[in-house]
Design a protein around this motif. Structure first.
Motif, PDB file in Angstrom:
ATOM      1  N   SER A 165      -4.619   4.521   0.738  1.00 56.19           N
ATOM      2  CA  SER A 165      -3.914   4.161   1.964  1.00 56.19           C
ATOM      3  C   SER A 165      -4.739   3.157   2.767  1.00 56.19           C
ATOM      4  O   SER A 165      -5.974   3.152   2.708  1.00 56.19           O
ATOM      5  N   TRP A 207       0.838  -1.198   0.000  1.00 51.04           N
ATOM      6  CA  TRP A 207       0.000   0.000   0.000  1.00 51.04           C
ATOM      7  C   TRP A 207       0.873   1.248   0.000  1.00 51.04           C
ATOM      8  O   TRP A 207       1.974   1.248   0.542  1.00 51.04           O
ATOM      9  N   PRO A 208       0.374   2.369  -0.570  1.00 55.65           N
ATOM     10  CA  PRO A 208       1.172   3.607  -0.558  1.00 55.65           C
ATOM     11  C   PRO A 208       1.490   4.088   0.850  1.00 55.65           C
ATOM     12  O   PRO A 208       2.542   4.665   1.085  1.00 55.65           O
ATOM     13  N   PRO A 231      -2.070   9.681   1.325  1.00 56.27           N
ATOM     14  CA  PRO A 231      -2.061   9.356  -0.102  1.00 56.27           C
ATOM     15  C   PRO A 231      -3.286   8.514  -0.462  1.00 56.27           C
ATOM     16  O   PRO A 231      -3.895   7.868   0.392  1.00 56.27           O
ATOM     17  N   ALA A 240       4.853   5.491   5.512  1.00 54.68           N
ATOM     18  CA  ALA A 240       5.021   5.392   4.062  1.00 54.68           C
ATOM     19  C   ALA A 240       6.419   4.886   3.749  1.00 54.68           C
ATOM     20  O   ALA A 240       7.338   5.003   4.560  1.00 54.68           O
TER      21      ALA A 240
END
Length: 498
Positions: A133, A91-92, A130, A107
Motif C-alpha cells: 500500500s 497501488w492496492p 494490504p 482501495a
C-alpha cells in the motif's frame, strides 16, 4: 493523449468536483462521497470494538475533515500516464492515516476491480493495510492541512517556477534566494543531466555502491527530484523513528539517506542488493521522496493552473483569480474529420448520434455486408464509419483519438462527459481495446443513477445490449459479475430480452 495536447486526469470532472464540494460544505459527507465514487465503508462502532474509543474518536475526527473529491483527485494522480483502463489504480490501497496496526485507507471497489480494470469506484475502509500500500500525505485529503500542499512542492510563498497568481515565470525571473529558488536550481540541473551537481545543490553528497554506474543517478529524479523536500522528509521520518538514517527501494537498488542530524550535511547512498539491516534506518514512503503529481503535471504542461482542483489551486496559487468552473478540462465536442474518399476529400461528422458522411446511408450497410461475406476491406468514408463501429479496419487518427479519450473517460466514471458527448451528437457505437461498448462500462459511471438515466439514450442510438467483449461477456453478464447496482442489472436484463 487528449486532442488539446494534454493528458486529462481521467475520472473526475468539473461538474463532479462542484457537486461533491457543495455536499461537503453542507456537511453531507456521505453525499460528497457518492458524488465522486467513494463508498464510505467505515463503521465507527466496529472501529470502537476493534481498536477502542480513543482510536474511534480519532478516526471520526479525520473522517469529518476528509474531502472526498480532493482525495479522489490525488488518488488518480498516483497512477501512471497515459491513463489505461487496466492500470486505473497503481497501488492496492492508499494509506491515509495510521492508528496502530490499522489504517484509514482507500482501495479499489473489490468486485469491480479485476473485471473493470481497477474501476472508477473506490471504498474508504478501516483495518489492516494490504501489502504494497502507498502512504499519501495528509495534505492531499484533509481540509485542515490542504494549505501545506505548497510546501510539499518546495514552495514557501509561491510554487517553484510560477508566480503566486499562477503565471509561469520567465527564466530571468527565477534568480534569487529562498526555498523556491533552491528547488528551481535543483530541477534545472536534473533536467540538464547534471545529477551529482543537483544533489550537491540540494545539500547532500552522493555515493554509489560497488558496481553501480554513475548513469544510475539518471533514475533518481523519478524518486527525489525535489531534493530539498525529500531530504527534509527523510530528516523528519528519522527523527520520529529515533534512528540516524532513512531508506527506500528504487529500481532494484536501495537508496539510503544518512547523516540526517539538524546540523549535518546529508548523504545519499545508492546500494546494491538487500538493505543493510545492521544499520538502523526507517523506511520512507514513496510520497516522501516524490513530487506531488500536480506539480509534475504543471511543470510538464499537462495541466494549467486553472485545470487544478479548486482546493489545490488555492494552496499552490494563493493570489490566482478563482474561476467558477475550476477543474480539469472538459472533453471537447467531436470535430469534423476529413477523409480521402473516391479521389476527393469528404467530411465525416457526428450528428444526431450517427457518424455521417456525404453518401447515402445504404452505402456503409452495403460495404458491411460485403465485408461479412469475405469481400475486400472498404476504403474512404464507409471504411471509417464501419471502423468506428468496431470493424477491424484502420480508423483515421482523429477518430481513434476521439474514441480512445471517450472510452477512457467513461471507464473512469465520467457520466457527465458521456452525456455531453451524446448531446453534441456523438455516435456512441464504438468499442475500447477490450471490445467493450459503453453499455459494458455503465457500472463505472458516477454518480449512482447516471447509468440508468443514460441507458435509454444509448439503446435508442443503437448500441447493442447483446454485444460480446473480448472475453465473451455481454453488458449484462459483466454488470452481474462486477457487483453493479441491482437496478442497473434489472434494466440491462430487460434491454437484453427485448
Amino acid at each position: 493523449m487528449s486532442r488539446n495536447g494534454k493528458r486529462p486526469r481521467y475520472g473526475i470532472t468539473r461538474a463532479q468536483i462542484a457537486a461533491a464540494q457543495r455536499q461537503w460544505r453542507r456537511g453531507d459527507h456521505i453525499g460528497a462521497c457518492a458524488a465522486c465514487g467513494i463508498e464510505p465503508a467505515v463503521d465507527l462502532r466496529d472501529v470502537r470494538e476493534r481498536a477502542g474509543r480513543e482510536v474511534a474518536a480519532a478516526v471520526e475526527d479525520d473522517l469529518a475533515h476528509l474531502v472526498p473529491d480532493l482525495l479522489r483527485w490525488h488518488a488518480l494522480g498516483q497512477r501512471p500516464y497515459p491513463a489505461r483502463t487496466d492500470s486505473y489504480l497503481r497501488w492496492p490501497a492508499l494509506s491515509l492515516a495510521g492508528y496502530g496496526d490499522n489504517a484509514l485507507h482507500l482501495a479499489a471497489w473489490p468486485e469491480q476491480g479485476p473485471l473493470l480494470g481497477g474501476t472508477a469506484r473506490f471504498a474508504l475502509r478501516f483495518g489492516p493495510l494490504p501489502d504494497r500500500s502507498l502512504p499519501i500525505a495528509r495534505e492531499t485529503w484533509d481540509a485542515r492541512h490542504a494549505a501545506g500542499l505548497l510546501a510539499l512542492c518546495g514552495g514557501h510563498t509561491r510554487l517553484p517556477f510560477f508566480a503566486a497568481d499562477g503565471r509561469r515565470l520567465a527564466p530571468a525571473e527565477l534568480e534569487g534566494a529562498g526555498p523556491e529558488s533552491l528547488t528551481e536550481r535543483v530541477v534545472r540541473l536534473f533536467a540538464e543531466a547534471q545529477y551529482a551537481r543537483a544533489w550537491e545543490a540540494a545539500g547532500a553528497d552522493v555515493e554509489l555502491g560497488e558496481g553501480i554506474p554513475e548513469s544510475y543517478l539518471r533514475v533518481l529524479p523519478t524518486l527525489a527530484p525535489a531534493g530539498p523536500v525529500a531530504i527534509a522528509n527523510a530528516r523528519r521520518a528519522a527523527a520520529r523513528a529515533g534512528v540516524p538514517a532513512a531508506w527506500i527501494r528504487a529500481y532494484g537498488r536501495v537508496v539510503r539517506l544518512d547523516r540526517l542530524g539538524p546540523h549535518d550535511r546529508p548523504r545519499v547512498r545508492v546500494l546494491a542488493g538487500a538493505y543493510l539491516r545492521d544499520e538502523p534506518a526507517v523506511e520512507l514512503a514513496y510520497s516522501d521522496v516524490s513530487w506531488l503529481p500536480d506539480f509534475r503535471d504543471l511543470l510538464s504542461g499537462r495541466l494549467e493552473p486553472g485545470d487544478l482542483h479548486p482546493m489545490v489551486a488555492a494552496a499552490l496559487f494563493p493570489t490566482m483569480e478563482r474561476a467558477a468552473d475550476a477543474g480539469p478540462p472538459d472533453m471537447p465536442a467531436p470535430a469534423t474529420v476529413r477523409v480521402r474518399c473516391e479521389g476527393v476529400w469528404h467530411e465525416l461528422a457526428h450528428r444526431g448520434g450517427t457518424l455521417t458522411a456525404p453518401h447515402p446511408p445504404e452505402a456503409a450497410a452495403r460495404e458491411a455486408a460485403l465485408l461479412a461475406f469475405g469481400g475486400p476491406p472498404p476504403a474512404g468514408c464507409p471504411a471509417a464509419q464501419l471502423a468506428w463501429r468496431g470493424a477491424r479496419i484502420r480508423l483515421p487518427r482523429a477518430l481513434r483519438e476521439l474514441r480512445g479519450e471517450l472510452m477512457l473517460r467513461v471507464a473512469a466514471g465520467e457520466a457527465d462527459t458521456l452525456e455531453a458527448m451524446l448531446d453534441a451528437g456523438l455516435d456512441p457505437n464504438c468499442r475500447d481495446g477490450d471490445d467493450r461498448t459503453v453499455l459494458h462500462l455503465l457500472p463505472c459511471l458516477i454518480p449512482d443513477g447516471a447509468a440508468l438515466r443514460l441507458l435509454p439514450r444509448l439503446l435508442a442510438a443503437g448500441v447493442n445490449p447483446n454485444a460480446l467483449d473480448r472475453d465473451g461477456l455481454t453488458p449484462l453478464m459483466l454488470a452481474e459479475r462486477s457487483g453493479a447496482r441491482p437496478e442497473l442489472i434489472a434494466a440491462l436484463r430487460a434491454a437484453t430480452a427485448t
